[in-house]
Design a protein around this motif. Structure first.
Motif, short mmCIF file in Angstrom:
data_model
loop_
_atom_site.label_atom_id
_atom_site.label_comp_id
_atom_site.label_asym_id
_atom_site.label_seq_id
_atom_site.Cartn_x
_atom_site.Cartn_y
_atom_site.Cartn_z
N LEU A 1 1.00 -1.17 0.11
CA LEU A 1 0.01 0.01 0.05
C LEU A 1 0.94 1.29 0.06
N ALA A 2 1.86 1.29 0.67
CA ALA A 2 2.87 2.51 0.93
C ALA A 2 3.44 2.58 -0.33
N PHE A 3 3.81 1.73 -1.25
CA PHE A 3 4.25 1.53 -2.45
C PHE A 3 3.24 2.26 -3.43
N ILE A 4 2.10 1.80 -3.47
CA ILE A 4 1.26 2.28 -4.35
C ILE A 4 0.77 3.62 -3.97
N TYR A 5 0.59 4.22 -2.77
CA TYR A 5 0.45 5.57 -2.43
C TYR A 5 1.50 6.54 -2.71
N ARG A 6 2.63 6.05 -2.95
CA ARG A 6 3.61 6.93 -3.59
C ARG A 6 3.21 7.69 -4.88
N ILE A 7 2.40 6.99 -5.72
CA ILE A 7 1.87 7.53 -6.83
C ILE A 7 1.26 9.19 -6.76
N PHE A 8 0.48 8.78 -5.46
CA PHE A 8 -0.35 9.86 -5.07
C PHE A 8 0.19 11.07 -4.53
N ASN A 9 1.50 11.06 -4.19
CA ASN A 9 2.35 12.10 -3.21
C ASN A 9 2.05 13.51 -3.61
N ASP A 10 1.88 13.57 -4.93
CA ASP A 10 1.67 15.04 -5.42
C ASP A 10 0.17 15.49 -5.76
N TYR A 11 -0.77 14.43 -5.28
CA TYR A 11 -2.29 14.74 -5.39
C TYR A 11 -2.83 15.37 -4.04
N SER A 12 -3.57 16.44 -4.25
CA SER A 12 -4.16 16.94 -3.23
C SER A 12 -5.48 16.10 -2.88
N PRO A 13 -6.01 16.25 -1.75
CA PRO A 13 -7.36 15.57 -1.57
C PRO A 13 -8.40 15.77 -2.61
N GLU A 14 -8.39 17.07 -2.93
CA GLU A 14 -9.37 17.52 -3.85
C GLU A 14 -9.23 16.77 -5.33
N ASP A 15 -7.82 16.44 -5.74
CA ASP A 15 -7.43 15.66 -6.85
C ASP A 15 -7.98 14.32 -6.82
N ILE A 16 -7.54 13.55 -5.78
CA ILE A 16 -7.97 12.59 -5.44
C ILE A 16 -9.46 12.26 -5.45
N ALA A 17 -10.29 13.07 -4.94
CA ALA A 17 -11.82 13.16 -5.01
C ALA A 17 -12.18 13.34 -6.48
N THR A 18 -11.74 14.05 -6.99
CA THR A 18 -12.07 14.24 -8.58
C THR A 18 -11.66 13.12 -9.51
N LEU A 19 -10.61 12.64 -9.16
CA LEU A 19 -10.22 11.53 -9.91
C LEU A 19 -11.21 10.30 -9.65
N GLU A 20 -11.51 10.14 -8.18
CA GLU A 20 -12.54 9.04 -7.98
C GLU A 20 -13.76 9.29 -8.65
N ALA A 21 -14.31 10.43 -8.48
CA ALA A 21 -15.65 10.89 -9.30
C ALA A 21 -15.57 10.42 -10.54
N THR A 22 -14.60 11.19 -11.32
CA THR A 22 -14.45 10.68 -12.69
C THR A 22 -14.39 9.20 -13.11
N LEU A 23 -13.41 8.50 -12.30
CA LEU A 23 -13.44 7.05 -12.71
C LEU A 23 -14.80 6.39 -12.66
#
Length: 158
Positions: free
Chosen positions: A112-134
């Motif tokens: 999980l830590a390895f995968i989460y590195r991908i999202f280091n530069d994403y804000s919580p808003e970025d992640i929410a937008t990505l999740e909603a779009t997907l």
């Protein structure tokens, strides 16, 4: 710009992203001497008493024929075992062995830590937008499949 002209570019990017993500995830999983489908089984069985083949296939999206081979290879590694279902004599339950449980407990947080590195530069808003779009895209695919099935039924009834 016409959406018909941009669609293939977006589709191509979605496929490239999917392939790149799987390759990235596999690079860590391969250090465990496992394939992605094998690790998927390990993490799906983690913290459960076991799961029958049908549900395991649904949760991992591994087809029945492929699932049998993946389970056999994990059995050969001593990480899973098949036991008879107590409620259905025709069904088998797949469980982690003690070695499988140990592997899960040691490696899942690390993965999980390895995968989460991908999202280091994403804000919580970025992640929410990505999740909603997907999610929106997945629902559109499900709706399109449903409409396709309905059309096939209508054509067969005629």
């Amino acid at each position: 710009m016409d959406s018909a002209l941009t669609f293939p570019t977006a589709l191509r990017e979605l496929l490239r992203t999917h392939q790149t993500f799987l390759s990235y995830a596999a690079s860590h999983v391969h250090t465990l001497d496992l394939t992605l489908p094998q690790f998927d089984i390990i993490i799906t069985l983690g913290n459960t008493a076991g799961i029958n083949f049908k549900i395991l296939g649904e949760k991992t999206l591994i087809t029945k024929g492929t699932l049998t081979g993946v389970i056999s290879r994990l059995e050969d590694k001593g990480l899973v075992q098949r036991v008879a279902s107590e409620t259905d004599g025709r069904s088998q339950i797949v469980q982690l062995t003690e070695a499988g449980k140990d592997l899960y407990q040691r490696t899942f947080p690390e993965h999980l830590a390895f995968i989460y590195r991908i999202f280091n530069d994403y804000s919580p808003e970025d992640i929410a937008t990505l999740e909603a779009t997907l999610l929106r895209l997945r629902k559109a695919v499900i709706a399109a499949r449903s409409n396709e099935s309905e059309q096939l039924v209508e054509e067969t009834d005629q």
